[in-house]
Design an enzyme around this catalytic site. Sequence first.
Site, PDB file in Angstrom:
ATOM      1  CG  HIS A  13       0.032  -1.037  -3.029  1.00 49.11           C
ATOM      2  ND1 HIS A  13       1.129  -0.790  -2.727  1.00 49.11           N
ATOM      3  CD2 HIS A  13      -0.475   0.369  -3.853  1.00 49.11           C
ATOM      4  CE1 HIS A  13       1.127   0.690  -2.420  1.00 49.11           C
ATOM      5  NE2 HIS A  13       0.337   1.469  -3.120  1.00 49.11           N
ATOM      6  CG  HIS A  15      -4.220   3.893  -3.398  1.00 54.34           C
ATOM      7  ND1 HIS A  15      -2.964   4.330  -2.731  1.00 54.34           N
ATOM      8  CD2 HIS A  15      -2.257   3.979  -4.123  1.00 54.34           C
ATOM      9  CE1 HIS A  15      -2.030   3.980  -1.946  1.00 54.34           C
ATOM     10  NE2 HIS A  15      -2.063   3.990  -3.457  1.00 54.34           N
ATOM     11  CG  LEU A  16     -10.014   0.448  -4.720  1.00 55.89           C
ATOM     12  CD1 LEU A  16     -10.937  -0.662  -4.810  1.00 55.89           C
ATOM     13  CD2 LEU A  16     -10.348   0.468  -6.397  1.00 55.89           C
ATOM     14  CE  LYS A  99       2.058   1.307   1.767  1.00 55.58           C
ATOM     15  NZ  LYS A  99       1.936   1.375   0.423  1.00 55.58           N
ATOM     16  CG  HIS A 136       6.055   4.593   1.334  1.00 56.44           C
ATOM     17  ND1 HIS A 136       4.817   5.030  -0.048  1.00 56.44           N
ATOM     18  CD2 HIS A 136       6.704   5.698   1.070  1.00 56.44           C
ATOM     19  CE1 HIS A 136       5.689   5.389  -0.585  1.00 56.44           C
ATOM     20  NE2 HIS A 136       6.957   5.718  -0.187  1.00 56.44           N
ATOM     21  CG  HIS A 174       5.023   1.331  -4.359  1.00 53.34           C
ATOM     22  ND1 HIS A 174       5.863   1.725  -3.098  1.00 53.34           N
ATOM     23  CD2 HIS A 174       4.158   2.149  -3.481  1.00 53.34           C
ATOM     24  CE1 HIS A 174       5.831   2.491  -2.131  1.00 53.34           C
ATOM     25  NE2 HIS A 174       4.718   2.358  -2.618  1.00 53.34           N
ATOM     26  CG  LEU A 219       6.048  10.392  -4.121  1.00 56.87           C
ATOM     27  CD1 LEU A 219       5.401  11.328  -2.672  1.00 56.87           C
ATOM     28  CD2 LEU A 219       7.599  10.481  -4.430  1.00 56.87           C
ATOM     29  CG  ASP A 247       1.580   2.981  -6.175  1.00 57.25           C
ATOM     30  OD1 ASP A 247       0.148   2.971  -5.238  1.00 57.25           O
ATOM     31  OD2 ASP A 247       2.602   4.018  -6.463  1.00 57.25           O
ATOM     32  CB  ALA A 263       2.403  11.345  -5.177  1.00 55.41           C
TER      33      ALA A 263
HETATM   34  C1  NCD Z   1      -0.447   7.136  -3.684  1.00 53.30           C
HETATM   35  C2  NCD Z   1      -1.683   7.792  -2.939  1.00 53.30           C
HETATM   36  O1  NCD Z   1      -2.176   8.405  -4.039  1.00 53.30           O
HETATM   37  O2  NCD Z   1      -2.567   7.428  -2.192  1.00 53.30           O
HETATM   38  N1  NCD Z   1       0.745   7.527  -4.786  1.00 53.30           N
HETATM   39  C3  NCD Z   1       1.930   7.216  -5.211  1.00 53.30           C
HETATM   40  O3  NCD Z   1       2.048   7.963  -5.806  1.00 53.30           O
HETATM   41  N2  NCD Z   1       2.105   5.951  -4.970  1.00 53.30           N
HETATM   42  C4  NCD Z   1       0.326   6.555  -2.010  1.00 53.30           C
HETATM   43  C5  NCD Z   1       1.753   6.036  -2.541  1.00 53.30           C
HETATM   44  O4  NCD Z   1       1.290   4.232  -2.719  1.00 53.30           O
HETATM   45  O5  NCD Z   1       2.436   6.191  -1.982  1.00 53.30           O
HETATM   46 ZN    ZN Z   2       0.441   3.164  -3.131  1.00 50.85          ZN
END
Ligand code: NCD
Ligand code: ZN
Length: 345
Positions: A13, A15-16, A99, A136, A174, A219, A247, A263
């Site tokens: 998991h 985010h890039l 997702k 999620h 998560h 989050l 995450d 977040a």
């Molecule tokens: C993530 C994001 O910033 O894209 N933020 C986070 O707090 N984890 C989105 C997500 O996975 O909920």
């Molecule tokens: Zn995430």
Amino acid sequence: MNELTIRRPDDWHLHLRDGAMLKGVLPFSAAHFARAIIMPNLVPPVVTVADAQSYRARILDSLPDGVDFEPLMTLYLTEATSPDDVAAGHESGLIKAVKLYPAGATTNSDSGVKSIDRVMPVLERMAAMGLPLCVHGEVTDASVDIFDREAVFIERVLAPLRERVPDLKIVMEHVTTKDGVDYVASAERNLAATITTHHLIINRNAILAGGIRPHYYCLPVAKRETHRQALRAAATSGDRRFFLGTDSAPHVDPSKECGCGCAGIFTAINTLSCLAHVFEEERALDRLEAFTSLNGPAYYGLPVNSATVTLKRLPEPIRLPGKIDTGAGPVTVFDPMFALHWQVC
Ligand code: NCD
Ligand code: ZN
């Protein structure tokens, strides 16, 4: 134990982002991880196979020369997603998961799902094909306390969905509560969960006690200590249903340090050092490999990596940047609030 060699980890998991931020953060994930499940919550989101194809190309273009890294692409489920497009993406080998964001649950989730009924044709098709759904797991109902949103999601959305489509393979992303851990551990089939690095380390005090600390806000939000303990027990148990999804979610500092901060916590740089510390504390270093490198591929039906990484415990604390500069701006690195001694070699 001062040295540990494990199969090269994967991040289930991640985010890039895109553009300058992608270029700034990707090298850190690629340095330690062989593959990652790439979250599709860009603006606009990655909703079609064509979107995923071009996002994958942008990721590969942003890789430093000579570095191997395989982005495992996902689609962002909307109420307009076409079952045929998803099926074609899966058959071509490009799409490894879809997702589900409940609309409004988190960063860039406005185009998410409001009614599960409307996405049933896609979910049924995925079940038939064995394509996993990453969830999620938080309700967005404003009347539900933010600390209860995961537990309520299980009861209102996840349990009914699993009854309705028992053949659908689900990853509860998560997971942050004992309720979530217990629910996953009670499932006989088709349910697993990712656990982040930071949720093994912080509880909600990190965000709120002694001043508000936006770099610990993500989050699902970190919960109270009993939940962190349950997450640690699950992650270090060796149970095949639990595996690492960092995450890691970079935001530039001005977007976090303001009146309404985003977040997301950026952990790509120090995740493995933090995890070795946690597993050592739990006397479970022999189970770190299961969590980072074996359980994930087993659930996704992918081969484990043949390359290895070695972690060394140095007598002196290791030095890592507290902040990185990306072309998009500065990004603060997760501070575990203890000295790190485990270095990835
Ligand atoms: C993530 C994001 O910033 O894209 N933020 C986070 O707090 N984890 C989105 C997500 O996975 O909920
Ligand atoms: Zn995430």
